[in-house]
Scaffold this active site. Sequence first.
Site, short mmCIF file in Angstrom:
data_model
loop_
_atom_site.label_atom_id
_atom_site.label_comp_id
_atom_site.label_asym_id
_atom_site.label_seq_id
_atom_site.Cartn_x
_atom_site.Cartn_y
_atom_site.Cartn_z
CE1 TYR A 125 -4.32 1.95 5.86
CE2 TYR A 125 -2.88 2.12 3.95
CZ TYR A 125 -3.75 1.38 4.73
OH TYR A 125 -4.02 0.08 4.40
CG ASN B 49 -15.13 3.13 5.06
OD1 ASN B 49 -15.81 4.03 4.55
ND2 ASN B 49 -14.20 2.49 4.38
CG ASP C 165 0.50 7.63 -7.62
OD1 ASP C 165 0.18 7.07 -6.55
OD2 ASP C 165 -0.32 8.12 -8.42
CG LEU D 83 -21.70 -0.71 11.59
CD1 LEU D 83 -23.22 -0.63 11.85
CD2 LEU D 83 -21.41 -1.75 10.51
CB SER E 148 -0.72 -2.24 3.18
OG SER E 148 -0.58 -1.48 2.01
CB ALA E 149 2.11 -3.55 -1.24
CE LYS F 236 -3.32 -1.25 7.38
NZ LYS F 236 -4.24 -2.06 8.16
P1 NAD Z 1 -12.93 -1.16 4.84
O1 NAD Z 1 -12.91 0.27 5.25
O2 NAD Z 1 -13.95 -1.60 3.86
O3 NAD Z 1 -13.03 -2.12 6.13
C1 NAD Z 1 -12.47 -1.75 7.37
C2 NAD Z 1 -13.59 -1.90 8.41
O4 NAD Z 1 -13.07 -1.56 9.69
C3 NAD Z 1 -14.78 -0.98 8.15
O5 NAD Z 1 -15.96 -1.76 8.11
C4 NAD Z 1 -14.79 -0.01 9.34
O6 NAD Z 1 -16.08 0.36 9.69
C5 NAD Z 1 -14.07 -0.84 10.41
N1 NAD Z 1 -13.37 -0.07 11.45
C6 NAD Z 1 -12.45 0.91 11.29
N2 NAD Z 1 -12.02 1.34 12.48
C7 NAD Z 1 -12.67 0.61 13.44
C8 NAD Z 1 -12.66 0.60 14.86
N3 NAD Z 1 -11.91 1.43 15.56
N4 NAD Z 1 -13.47 -0.28 15.50
C9 NAD Z 1 -14.26 -1.14 14.82
N5 NAD Z 1 -14.31 -1.16 13.47
C10 NAD Z 1 -13.53 -0.29 12.78
O7 NAD Z 1 -11.46 -1.50 4.30
P2 NAD Z 1 -10.94 -2.78 3.51
O8 NAD Z 1 -10.58 -2.33 2.14
O9 NAD Z 1 -11.84 -3.92 3.70
O10 NAD Z 1 -9.57 -3.03 4.27
C11 NAD Z 1 -9.47 -3.95 5.34
C12 NAD Z 1 -8.08 -3.87 5.91
O11 NAD Z 1 -7.13 -4.15 4.89
C13 NAD Z 1 -7.72 -2.49 6.46
O12 NAD Z 1 -6.95 -2.66 7.62
C14 NAD Z 1 -6.88 -1.89 5.36
O13 NAD Z 1 -5.97 -0.94 5.83
C15 NAD Z 1 -6.17 -3.10 4.81
N6 NAD Z 1 -5.74 -2.97 3.41
C16 NAD Z 1 -6.66 -2.60 2.47
C17 NAD Z 1 -6.24 -2.43 1.15
C18 NAD Z 1 -7.20 -1.96 0.09
O14 NAD Z 1 -6.76 -1.47 -0.94
N7 NAD Z 1 -8.52 -2.11 0.27
C19 NAD Z 1 -4.90 -2.69 0.80
C20 NAD Z 1 -4.01 -3.08 1.80
C21 NAD Z 1 -4.44 -3.23 3.11
C1 WQD Z 2 -3.58 2.80 -8.39
C2 WQD Z 2 -3.07 3.48 -9.65
C3 WQD Z 2 -2.74 5.85 -9.48
C4 WQD Z 2 -6.89 7.01 -9.02
C5 WQD Z 2 -3.17 2.55 -2.45
C6 WQD Z 2 -2.50 2.71 -1.12
C7 WQD Z 2 -1.92 1.40 -0.68
C8 WQD Z 2 -2.98 0.28 -0.71
C9 WQD Z 2 -3.70 0.24 -2.00
C10 WQD Z 2 -3.96 0.10 1.46
C11 WQD Z 2 -2.00 4.52 -9.39
C12 WQD Z 2 -3.82 5.52 -10.48
C13 WQD Z 2 -5.75 6.26 -9.18
C14 WQD Z 2 -7.30 7.87 -10.07
C15 WQD Z 2 -5.43 7.15 -11.37
N1 WQD Z 2 -4.00 0.49 0.27
N2 WQD Z 2 -5.02 6.33 -10.34
N3 WQD Z 2 -6.55 7.89 -11.22
O1 WQD Z 2 -1.82 4.14 -4.86
O2 WQD Z 2 -1.32 1.78 -5.65
O3 WQD Z 2 -2.21 2.12 -3.40
O4 WQD Z 2 -4.20 1.55 -2.34
O5 WQD Z 2 -3.04 -0.35 2.07
O6 WQD Z 2 -1.43 1.61 0.60
O7 WQD Z 2 -1.48 3.69 -1.24
O8 WQD Z 2 -3.69 2.50 -5.33
O9 WQD Z 2 -5.89 2.62 -6.39
O10 WQD Z 2 -4.91 4.73 -5.37
O11 WQD Z 2 -3.91 3.81 -7.44
O12 WQD Z 2 -4.78 7.23 -12.42
O13 WQD Z 2 -8.30 8.60 -10.00
O14 WQD Z 2 -4.18 4.19 -10.25
O15 WQD Z 2 -1.95 6.89 -9.95
O16 WQD Z 2 -1.10 4.42 -10.43
P1 WQD Z 2 -2.16 2.71 -4.86
P2 WQD Z 2 -4.70 3.45 -6.09
#
Ligand code: NAD
Ligand code: WQD
Length: 337
Positions: free
Chosen positions: A154, A35, A298, A33, A128-129, A158
């Site tokens: 971060y 986040n 970016d 919990l 992640s991408a 990954k």
């Molecule tokens: P989120 O923060 O909503 O969910 C992650 C959850 O993991 C949270 O509920 C947090 O409390 C829990 N957590 C973190 N560390 C922990 C630990 N040590 N033990 C137990 N629980 C823990 O994030 P999300 O957006 O749902 O992302 C989920 C996964 O997908 C993450 O690994 C994130 O890096 C990856 N991801 C997210 C995005 C995105 O843009 N949201 C993009 C690419 C990859």
């Molecule tokens: C998207 C676009 C910003 C905020 C990130 C992580 C990546 C993945 C997804 C987890 C960009 C623009 C943003 C703002 C803006 N996460 N922007 N004003 O950067 O593509 O990717 O989240 O793995 O690892 O790097 O996503 O949502 O931050 O940005 O103009 O206040 O929105 O410049 O073009 P990003 P983002």
Amino acid sequence: MKILVTGGTGYIGSHTVIELLNAGHEVEIIDNLCNSSKTALDAIEKITGIRPVFYEIDLCNKTDLKKIFKDSEKTNRFDAVIHFAGLKAVGESVEQPLKYYNNNLVSTLNLLDCMAEYNVKQLIFSSSATVYGNPGDGACTEDLPTGQGIASPYGKTKYMIEEILKDVAAADSTFQIALLRYFNPVGAHPSGLIGEDFSGRPNNLMPIIMKVDHGDYPELSVYGDDYPTPDGTCIRDYIHVVDVARGHLAALAALRSGAREWNLGTGKGTSVLEMISAFEKASGKKLPYKIAPRRAGDLPKLYANPARAASELGWKATLTIDDAMRDTINYLEHLKA
Ligand code: NAD
Ligand code: WQD
């Protein structure tokens, strides 16, 4: 199947739990919990009629984690693990790299040790991408090189975890691992009961748009309008979180010996200004914004080639940006009510 979902009260995890329960799987959740909150469990129960077993533990605490695996032996062993848990704030990871390396790597290593010890060999990992670093102009295919030019600690976690998982699968052919590379997940559950948490100080575009709509911020700063793109703003592959969730079910069904990467993206790029227009269309209101300087790190354009997931998983994104905006606004309305 009986599935252990780490990070299951988080944004993508909670949406995936709903899809798993709807498909008839048994789900247990681990989350510390840090986040997310238990309200996700209430929403999951409201939507599916099932309240999954929940363990509030930190994955970095191996003793607590081991107990869960040990206890599951007495009833019914887990068939698979979906590992969402991790810290994900890119900016914070630059300021506090050790927090990210410790949390994301130690939690995954503990999980792998327990899986190996208790013979649970199917794993889906949230990658992640970002692992593509700076891939250049075209759509990202899974065979592009990874690990070069990743801008944040971060993102490096990954990449490192992907490499660890490939080594584990190479050493033990009974492991079946999916590395799902998400592009930019957006949107909310159509019920309006769960969505992305936009409290705190988010970095991502959608939660910041939500903050502006909610009145927490006066306007959105668009980071740069002088990129080499049609309207000058950056292009990303925004994918509905429910499509991302469904990708996990498709991966679960397709797991084979080894570690295999799949992009979860739509294949379609959308600019920041197009995202603003889509939000305005769905809400019927203007979204205040200003053009601000570029944000360091970016890329002008990043989008997926989703062909491998289509051919090997039989999965394709089916929802649109308009669907994501409609569901986000519905979620915001529910929060206000
Ligand atoms: P989120 O923060 O909503 O969910 C992650 C959850 O993991 C949270 O509920 C947090 O409390 C829990 N957590 C973190 N560390 C922990 C630990 N040590 N033990 C137990 N629980 C823990 O994030 P999300 O957006 O749902 O992302 C989920 C996964 O997908 C993450 O690994 C994130 O890096 C990856 N991801 C997210 C995005 C995105 O843009 N949201 C993009 C690419 C990859
Ligand atoms: C998207 C676009 C910003 C905020 C990130 C992580 C990546 C993945 C997804 C987890 C960009 C623009 C943003 C703002 C803006 N996460 N922007 N004003 O950067 O593509 O990717 O989240 O793995 O690892 O790097 O996503 O949502 O931050 O940005 O103009 O206040 O929105 O410049 O073009 P990003 P983002």
